[in-house]
Design a protein around this motif. Structure first.
Motif, PDB file in Angstrom:
ATOM      1  N   GLU A   1       0.827  -1.206   0.000  1.00  0.00           N
ATOM      2  CA  GLU A   1       0.000   0.000   0.000  1.00  0.00           C
ATOM      3  C   GLU A   1       0.864   1.260   0.000  1.00  0.00           C
TER       4      GLU A   1
ATOM      5  N   LEU B   1       2.249   1.798  -3.478  1.00  0.00           N
ATOM      6  CA  LEU B   1       1.214   2.303  -4.375  1.00  0.00           C
ATOM      7  C   LEU B   1       1.011   3.800  -4.169  1.00  0.00           C
TER       8      LEU B   1
ATOM      9  N   GLU C   1       1.470   6.776  -7.002  1.00  0.00           N
ATOM     10  CA  GLU C   1       0.451   7.772  -7.308  1.00  0.00           C
ATOM     11  C   GLU C   1       1.039   9.185  -7.240  1.00  0.00           C
TER      12      GLU C   1
ATOM     13  N   LEU D   1      -2.372   4.346 -16.434  1.00  0.00           N
ATOM     14  CA  LEU D   1      -2.293   4.866 -15.067  1.00  0.00           C
ATOM     15  C   LEU D   1      -2.204   6.392 -15.062  1.00  0.00           C
TER      16      LEU D   1
ATOM     17  N   TRP E   1     -14.624  -0.827 -12.544  1.00  0.00           N
ATOM     18  CA  TRP E   1     -13.163  -0.868 -12.623  1.00  0.00           C
ATOM     19  C   TRP E   1     -12.660   0.409 -13.286  1.00  0.00           C
ATOM     20  N   LYS E   2     -11.449   0.833 -12.900  1.00  0.00           N
ATOM     21  CA  LYS E   2     -10.824   1.969 -13.566  1.00  0.00           C
ATOM     22  C   LYS E   2      -9.988   1.523 -14.767  1.00  0.00           C
TER      23      LYS E   2
ATOM     24  N   LYS F   1       0.396  -4.748 -10.529  1.00  0.00           N
ATOM     25  CA  LYS F   1      -0.389  -5.035  -9.337  1.00  0.00           C
ATOM     26  C   LYS F   1      -1.840  -5.151  -9.776  1.00  0.00           C
ATOM     27  N   THR F   2      -2.468  -6.251  -9.466  1.00  0.00           N
ATOM     28  CA  THR F   2      -3.809  -6.514  -9.973  1.00  0.00           C
ATOM     29  C   THR F   2      -4.809  -6.673  -8.835  1.00  0.00           C
ATOM     30  N   GLY F   3      -6.083  -6.554  -9.190  1.00  0.00           N
ATOM     31  CA  GLY F   3      -7.165  -6.711  -8.227  1.00  0.00           C
ATOM     32  C   GLY F   3      -8.104  -7.822  -8.636  1.00  0.00           C
TER      33      GLY F   3
ATOM     34  N   GLU G   1      -8.478  -6.585 -13.204  1.00  0.00           N
ATOM     35  CA  GLU G   1      -8.420  -5.175 -12.811  1.00  0.00           C
ATOM     36  C   GLU G   1      -6.969  -4.798 -12.515  1.00  0.00           C
TER      37      GLU G   1
ATOM     38  N   LEU H   1      -4.280  -2.283 -10.841  1.00  0.00           N
ATOM     39  CA  LEU H   1      -4.196  -1.303  -9.760  1.00  0.00           C
ATOM     40  C   LEU H   1      -2.942  -0.450  -9.833  1.00  0.00           C
ATOM     41  N   GLY H   2      -1.881  -0.975 -10.452  1.00  0.00           N
ATOM     42  CA  GLY H   2      -0.632  -0.236 -10.529  1.00  0.00           C
ATOM     43  C   GLY H   2       0.473  -1.098 -11.085  1.00  0.00           C
TER      44      GLY H   2
END
Length: 371
Positions: free
Chosen positions: A139, A142, A146, A255, A328-329, A345-347, A365, A367-368
């Motif tokens: 976390e 991540l 960002e 991203l 989802w984004k 990094k996946t969800g 999904e 995530l990063g």
């Protein structure tokens, strides 16, 4: 305190950068060209390198390549310095190993922010290697990614003097056996249309898309075009981006687009406060496979137009719609995940039923990026 090596053949600029970093408490060593700087990095093992590009003896690119080729120092983060007239340098640096870039003349707030980001990122890498903190470290990483994306967005070049590849440059259809298609769309466009006038809505959409072209260009998109309110881009492997494959570059661009949408929400709050507007949201789909850029003659103007076609393209558009409905984004197909080979990094994972298709599509999904 962190040790930083500053490399620039212009003594005045080098002195100013070093003074600003020392004022913040960093220890700084100075070198007047890439060769001297590289030797200093090997001897003193700094925590960060800040280097100009155009220098005698050894330029910034050559220094960065030599640093990345040396196992003892290859993990050292590098920030390259370039000018607004050197857009090609920015793209080359981003695709050949630099961790960040700053444009000249240097904004010292940006310099200090970029320095702190790279040092924090390096510290977290070391912490992740030395300890087994698992989710907590993930976390934290991540959050740093960002912040880095926001810095990229802040300093993206505002105007591009070089044109995108035009249809006139393509005398025949171009077929790519391996490419990545990115499709981004504004998911709540109808809700915004209800709340804003056409002039206001145009300003909001322009606020988002004025940076999209720069983002896609910097990460090496080969072709892009609008599809309704959305934008479609095709990434392929080419001579100036061969150090990072098209799938990973497309994911990095995706991203960046999500981060751009977040910045538009700040624009909404600033310019339309009290209007109870919905959040500005976008969704991006990524899919890899065969893509053909078909050349079509324009019967009205006589100019050829380029149309990306193929199952990979239509699948990306259909996947984006399904991903939007799932909240989802960024959605990536299984073929895209094979291209990046574990670099994400996946969800959540899901099998989507696509309109008009007999077979479901496995998607994940995003995530990063994993470090």
């Amino acid at each position: 305190m962190a040790l930083i090596v500053v490399i620039d053949d212009d003594e005045a600029i080098r002195t100013l950068i070093a003074a600003a970093l020392r004022f913040e408490g960093y220890e700084v060593l100075e070198a007047e060209d890439g060769a001297a700087g590289l030797s200093m990095v090997r001897d003193d093992r700094p925590d960060l390198v800040v280097s100009d590009i155009n220098m005698p003896v050894m330029d910034g690119f050559a220094m960065c390549q030599a640093l990345r080729a040396d196992p003892a120092i290859q993990a050292t983060p590098v920030i390259l310095l370039t000018s607004l007239q050197e857009r090609a340098h920015v793209r080359a640096g981003m695709t050949s190993g630099a961790d960040d870039y700053l444009t000249k003349p240097i904004d010292f707030d940006d310099l200090l922010a970029a320095t702190a980001t790279q040092l924090n990122k390096q510290l977290m890498r070391q912490s992740a290697q030395d300890t087994a903190l698992g989710t907590a470290i993930g976390e934290a990483l991540l959050a740093q990614e960002e912040k880095l994306s926001k810095l990229y967005e802040k300093r993206l070049i505002a105007e591009l003097g070089e044109k995108w590849p035009t249809a006139e440059a393509l005398v025949t259809d171009e077929k790519f056996s391996s490419a990545t298609v990115l499709f981004v769309d504004v998911v709540n466009f109808p809700l915004l249309s209800e709340k804003l006038s056409s002039t206001e809505l145009s300003a909001v959409v322009r606020q988002f898309y004025k940076n999209v072209g720069d983002t896609l260009y910097l990460f090496g998109a080969f072709h892009m075009q609008f599809v309704g309110e959305g934008l479609l881009a095709v990434f392929v492997d080419s001579t100036d981006t061969d150090t990072v494959n098209h799938g990973l570059r497309a994911t990095r661009a995706a991203l960046g687009l999500i981060d751009s949408a977040q910045r538009v929400n700040g624009f909404l709050q600033t310019h339309f406060s009290g209007r109870a507007l919905p959040r500005f949201e976008v969704c991006v789909a990524l899919n890899s496979g065969t893509v053909t850029l078909a050349k079509l003659e324009d019967p009205l103007w006589g100019r050829p137009q380029i149309l990306p076609v193929g199952d990979s393209v239509s699948t990306a558009l259909l996947l984006q719609k399904q991903a939007t409905q799932s909240g989802w984004k960024i959605a990536a197909s299984a073929s895209l995940l094979r291209e990046v080979d574990g670099g994400l990094k996946t969800g959540r994972r899901k099998r989507f039923s696509l309109a008009g298709r007999s077979n479901a599509l496995d998607a994940t999904e995003v995530l990063g990026l994993s470090l």
